[in-house]
Enzyme design. Structure first.
Site, mmCIF file in Angstrom:
data_model
loop_
_atom_site.group_PDB
_atom_site.id
_atom_site.type_symbol
_atom_site.label_atom_id
_atom_site.label_comp_id
_atom_site.label_asym_id
_atom_site.label_seq_id
_atom_site.Cartn_x
_atom_site.Cartn_y
_atom_site.Cartn_z
ATOM 1 C CE1 TYR A 173 24.493 24.303 7.983
ATOM 2 C CE2 TYR A 173 26.845 23.977 7.593
ATOM 3 C CZ TYR A 173 25.547 23.492 7.609
ATOM 4 O OH TYR A 173 25.318 22.182 7.261
ATOM 5 N NE ARG A 176 38.021 16.160 3.786
ATOM 6 C CZ ARG A 176 37.619 15.481 4.852
ATOM 7 N NH1 ARG A 176 38.493 14.995 5.705
ATOM 8 N NH2 ARG A 176 36.332 15.286 5.092
ATOM 9 N NE ARG A 228 25.539 18.551 0.001
ATOM 10 C CZ ARG A 228 25.789 17.732 1.014
ATOM 11 N NH1 ARG A 228 24.856 17.489 1.893
ATOM 12 N NH2 ARG A 228 26.967 17.174 1.149
ATOM 13 C CG PHE A 254 37.242 12.413 22.827
ATOM 14 C CD1 PHE A 254 36.574 11.427 22.106
ATOM 15 C CD2 PHE A 254 36.612 13.638 23.009
ATOM 16 C CE1 PHE A 254 35.310 11.660 21.581
ATOM 17 C CE2 PHE A 254 35.351 13.887 22.484
ATOM 18 C CZ PHE A 254 34.697 12.889 21.773
HETATM 19 CA CA CA Z 1 25.280 17.797 7.206
#
Ligand code: CA
Length: 395
Positions: free
Chosen positions: A180, A227, A237, A296
């Site tokens: 995922y 977190r 969820r 970055f």
């Molecule tokens: Ca999302």
């Protein structure tokens, strides 16, 4: 800002960093920060994109704004396309069928000059505006080079497909958790490598380091997922894999219920799981040559490890969204211009996590051994890498 300065007076180095960062950022030209949402709606496409970027992610707006011109537009468009896709994934009011269809088709919307979406129920005004005026994002996308468009299309297509595969499906195993996170974040790292390689800013070989680029995304995504547990449980969820939490609690509701003892063990296991990606992240960062690209990539990583250190074994993290102090964030931003800084600060934070391993943790020896392995591995990966980032520091 005043409150942060007040808090930072207890940490003199952080105070100095806060003031220095304020001075530094006031010197940066950021013409896009001052618009209201109403004003943004009327801007021409490219200006709309930079201004809305500032509304949907201030931290990314800052690191994107400082990128060299060759890649800035592509990264800005890439970010906004994926933000649009993610907003569709997160909108709980869309029917499953419509959501699946939109996630799978999303990459095509970039080629349609008229496509936008005005039925979003999402409460964040910036996200609503992004999708209701999406034609500006797609216009900017179509201005990019063919190569950049191809990278963004490929990633958007794979990410949308992955998001729709997961849909309502619970994340059971650690393997599913990794998959995922690969879809929603690892692919971002892979796409960024592609854009940087094409821009000429980085060695084209960076595009071949897909495993390392994937780890960069996984590390950030897992930090957020770990977190945000309180918020996510309340919203129903859960992204923590059952394989991890079920060893400690009967159901995810118990994670955020007092007395927090079992919840803390699960939290700690999640933090350690995220930290395991650190050696790959360091190895990736060591391959970056351009100073702005380095910053970055490195700043979000530095923020993530500081967050993980903060929430490890911290019951507050089960009650609310714990953030690092702004002074600490400022220090990290300023001390993130060379790979040696990263090496030093990451090793320091790993040692601090080792100190926090609770004495009553039945696996404490194993956990400490694993953290020590990460600590050693940081040096080992850098010793193997001969490219050193050529960075003109802020310090
Ligand atoms: Ca999302």
């Amino acid at each position: 800002m005043l409150k942060s300065i007040f808090n930072a007076t207890m940490y003199p180095k952080e105070l100095r960093a806060l003031l220095k960062l304020k001075y530094w950022s006031s010197g940066l030209r950021n013409p896009y920060g001052g618009y209201t949402l109403e004003e943004i709606g009327d801007l021409p496409s490219r200006d709309f994109c930079y201004a809305i970027l500032h509304k949907v992610s201030r931290s990314f707006a800052a690191v994107i704004q400082q990128l060299p011109e060759q890649s800035r537009d592509a990264i800005c468009a890439f970010y906004l396309v994926l933000r649009g896709l993610d907003t569709i994934e997160d909108d709980m009011s869309l029917s499953e069928d419509l959501k699946r269809k939109m996630l799978n088709e999303f990459y095509q919307y970039n080629f349609d000059p008229d496509w936008n979406f005005t039925d979003l129920q999402f409460e964040h005004d910036g996200y609503r505006l992004l999708l209701s005026k999406y034609q500006h994002v797609s216009a900017m996308f179509r201005q990019l080079s063919q190569e950049d468009q191809d990278v963004i299309t490929d990633i958007c297509k794979r990410m949308g497909k992955g998001m729709s595969e997961f849909g309502d499906r619970p994340i059971n195993t650690v393997e599913e958790y990794d998959l995922y996170c690969h879809y929603v974040a690892g692919l971002v790292g892979i796409g960024l490598s592609g854009i940087f390689a094409q821009s000429g800013l980085e060695d084209p070989a960076i595009d071949d380091k897909k495993e390392l680029a994937n780890a960069m995304g996984l590390f950030l995504q897992k930090t957020n997922i770990t977190r945000d547990i309180n918020e996510d449980v309340l919203e129903g969820r859960i992204f923590w894999p059952k394989e991890i939490w079920s060893k400690h609690v009967e159901g995810t509701d118990f994670l955020i219920k007092e007395p927090f003892e079992n919840g803390l063990q699960a939290l700690n296991a999640m933090v350690i799981n995220a930290l395991s990606h650190l050696p790959d992240c360091i190895e990736y960062l060591a391959c970056i040559r351009n100073s702005q690209v380095f910053r970055f990539c490195a700043i979000p990583q530095a923020m993530a490890i500081a967050t993980l250190h903060e929430i490890y074994n911290n019951p507050e993290a089960l009650k609310r969204n714990v953030k690092i102090r702004r002074g600490m964030a400022a220090r990290l931003i300023l001390e993130t211009s060379k790979i040696e800084h990263i090496q030093r600060s990451f090793k320091h934070l790993i040692l601090k996590v080792i100190e926090k391993v609770p004495a009553d943790d039945p696996n404490q020896l194993e956990v400490k051994e694993h953290l020590k392995w990460i600590w050693h591995e940081i040096d080992a990966r850098l010793a193997n890498n001969t490219t050193t980032a050529n960075v003109e520091g802020l310090n």
